[in-house]
Design a protein around this motif. Structure first.
Motif, PDB file in Angstrom:
ATOM      1  N   ASP A   1      13.729  -5.168   5.224  1.00  0.00           N
ATOM      2  CA  ASP A   1      14.227  -6.400   4.690  1.00  0.00           C
ATOM      3  C   ASP A   1      13.414  -6.930   3.289  1.00  0.00           C
ATOM      4  OD1 ASP A   1      15.628  -7.253   7.206  1.00  0.00           O
ATOM      5  OD2 ASP A   1      13.520  -7.403   8.161  1.00  0.00           O
TER       6      ASP A   1
ATOM      7  N   LEU B   1      18.387  -0.329  -0.170  1.00  0.00           N
ATOM      8  CA  LEU B   1      19.552  -1.541  -0.611  1.00  0.00           C
ATOM      9  C   LEU B   1      20.842  -1.374   0.395  1.00  0.00           C
ATOM     10  CD1 LEU B   1      19.839  -1.572  -4.584  1.00  0.00           C
ATOM     11  CD2 LEU B   1      19.608  -3.362  -2.837  1.00  0.00           C
TER      12      LEU B   1
ATOM     13  N   MET C   1      19.967  -3.621   3.268  1.00  0.00           N
ATOM     14  CA  MET C   1      19.960  -4.974   2.950  1.00  0.00           C
ATOM     15  C   MET C   1      21.259  -5.493   2.385  1.00  0.00           C
ATOM     16  SD  MET C   1      16.610  -5.137   0.049  1.00  0.00           S
ATOM     17  CE  MET C   1      15.068  -5.050   0.423  1.00  0.00           C
ATOM     18  N   GLN C   2      22.084  -4.534   1.917  1.00  0.00           N
ATOM     19  CA  GLN C   2      23.582  -5.026   1.722  1.00  0.00           C
ATOM     20  C   GLN C   2      24.133  -5.196   2.982  1.00  0.00           C
ATOM     21  OE1 GLN C   2      24.931  -2.101  -0.680  1.00  0.00           O
ATOM     22  NE2 GLN C   2      24.081  -2.811  -2.570  1.00  0.00           N
TER      23      GLN C   2
ATOM     24  N   TRP D   1      20.952  -9.825   3.373  1.00  0.00           N
ATOM     25  CA  TRP D   1      19.668 -10.407   2.836  1.00  0.00           C
ATOM     26  C   TRP D   1      18.718  -9.354   2.444  1.00  0.00           C
ATOM     27  CZ3 TRP D   1      14.462 -10.872   3.445  1.00  0.00           C
ATOM     28  CH2 TRP D   1      13.861 -11.890   3.304  1.00  0.00           C
ATOM     29  N   GLY D   2      18.053  -9.720   1.542  1.00  0.00           N
ATOM     30  CA  GLY D   2      16.848  -8.864   0.987  1.00  0.00           C
ATOM     31  C   GLY D   2      16.007  -9.318   0.088  1.00  0.00           C
ATOM     32  N   ARG D   3      14.757  -9.001  -0.172  1.00  0.00           N
ATOM     33  CA  ARG D   3      13.992  -9.236  -1.145  1.00  0.00           C
ATOM     34  C   ARG D   3      13.484  -7.796  -1.669  1.00  0.00           C
ATOM     35  NH1 ARG D   3      16.012 -13.477  -0.558  1.00  0.00           N
ATOM     36  NH2 ARG D   3      15.183 -15.302   0.007  1.00  0.00           N
TER      37      ARG D   3
ATOM     38  N   ASN E   1      23.439  -7.278  -6.938  1.00  0.00           N
ATOM     39  CA  ASN E   1      23.196  -7.478  -5.499  1.00  0.00           C
ATOM     40  C   ASN E   1      23.099  -9.004  -5.306  1.00  0.00           C
ATOM     41  OD1 ASN E   1      22.686  -4.710  -4.134  1.00  0.00           O
ATOM     42  ND2 ASN E   1      21.669  -4.726  -6.149  1.00  0.00           N
TER      43      ASN E   1
ATOM     44  N   ILE F   1      20.863 -11.011  -2.028  1.00  0.00           N
ATOM     45  CA  ILE F   1      19.242 -10.035  -2.262  1.00  0.00           C
ATOM     46  C   ILE F   1      19.066 -10.546  -3.443  1.00  0.00           C
ATOM     47  CG2 ILE F   1      18.716  -7.597  -2.597  1.00  0.00           C
ATOM     48  CD1 ILE F   1      21.055  -6.505  -0.871  1.00  0.00           C
TER      49      ILE F   1
END
Length: 236
Positions: A72, A113, A116-117, A121-123, A160, A165
């Motif tokens: 994540d 990635l 996350m995609q 959600w992602g950081r 993104n 993201i």
């Protein structure tokens, strides 16, 4: 929901402080290092997991991250440096600097990635350097790599945002670490004087900035380069 965070170069220095802060924030942290024993020692100390791979090795990096499962939060912290006038830096040395500081960021980011995609959600936070913004005498290849990751991060942020993201850079100035202490006392005094606050920063101050950038409170922050450098980029 407990997030899974991957911190590269998390065995010591800034990376270790970031990993420890994210554990305190409640994340399930996986830290990496080139040497498994060192990574495990740090991971056990803070309640994290450890894996070993060299971010400069694209195939090994992708394979290792795929085995971890969904990530994540990615903190691209692993780095390499070399001090010397560029005309005196061997080709193999500056290629290694670019491989770790730039290629490694690209490899890790591309590996995380898709997951996350899919999750929406992602950081992604990359530990840059004020050298990438203002240049660095005696550190040209390193500055080139750090400047490149700033542009790369802005591009990833644009690509993104539709997946919720975010991608940002945290750029330290002179930070009190064992690596910095390898410099001469004169060199340390010079870089300290270049800050507005006239002191070295701490790894924990960088970790606090990263903690913010990966939090829900920073959900509207993307494509930014946050300096943690005592005002070094202001000049004067």
């Amino acid at each position: 929901m407990r997030r899974t965070a991957l911190v590269t170069g998390g065995s010591y220095g800034i990376g270790a402080a970031i990993a420890e802060r994210l554990v305190a924030d409640g994340a399930e942290v996986i830290l990496t290092g080139r040497k498994l024993d060192a990574a495990r020692q740090q991971a056990e100390r803070i309640g994290a997991r450890a894996v070993a791979f060299d971010v400069a090795d694209h195939a090994a990096t992708v394979a290792a991250i795929e085995r971890l499962g969904p990530v994540d939060i990615l903190v691209n912290n692993a780095g390499a440096d070399h001090f010397g006038w560029f005309t005196q830096v061997p080709y193999e040395t500056w290629k290694r600097i670019l491989a770790v500081n730039l290629d490694g960021v690209l490899s890790c980011t591309q590996a995380v990635l898709p997951g996350m995609q899919e999750s929406g959600w992602g950081r992604i936070v990359t530990v840059g350097s004020e050298a990438g913004r203002i240049g660095s005498k005696g550190n040209a290849a390193y500055a080139a790599a750090k400047g490149a990751v700033i542009a790369f991060t802005k591009s990833i942020a644009r690509e993104n945002a539709r997946f919720a993201i975010t991608a940002n850079v945290c750029s330290p100035g002179p930070i009190e670490t064992p690596l910095l202490r390898e410099m001469s006392e004169h060199a340390i005094a010079v870089v300290t004087e270049q800050t507005q606050l006239k002191r070295l920063g701490t790894p924990q101050e960088v970790a606090a900035a990263v903690s913010f950038l990966v939090s829900e409170e920073a959900s509207y922050v993307t494509g930014e380069n946050l300096g943690v450098s005592g005002g070094m980029a202001l000049g004067g």
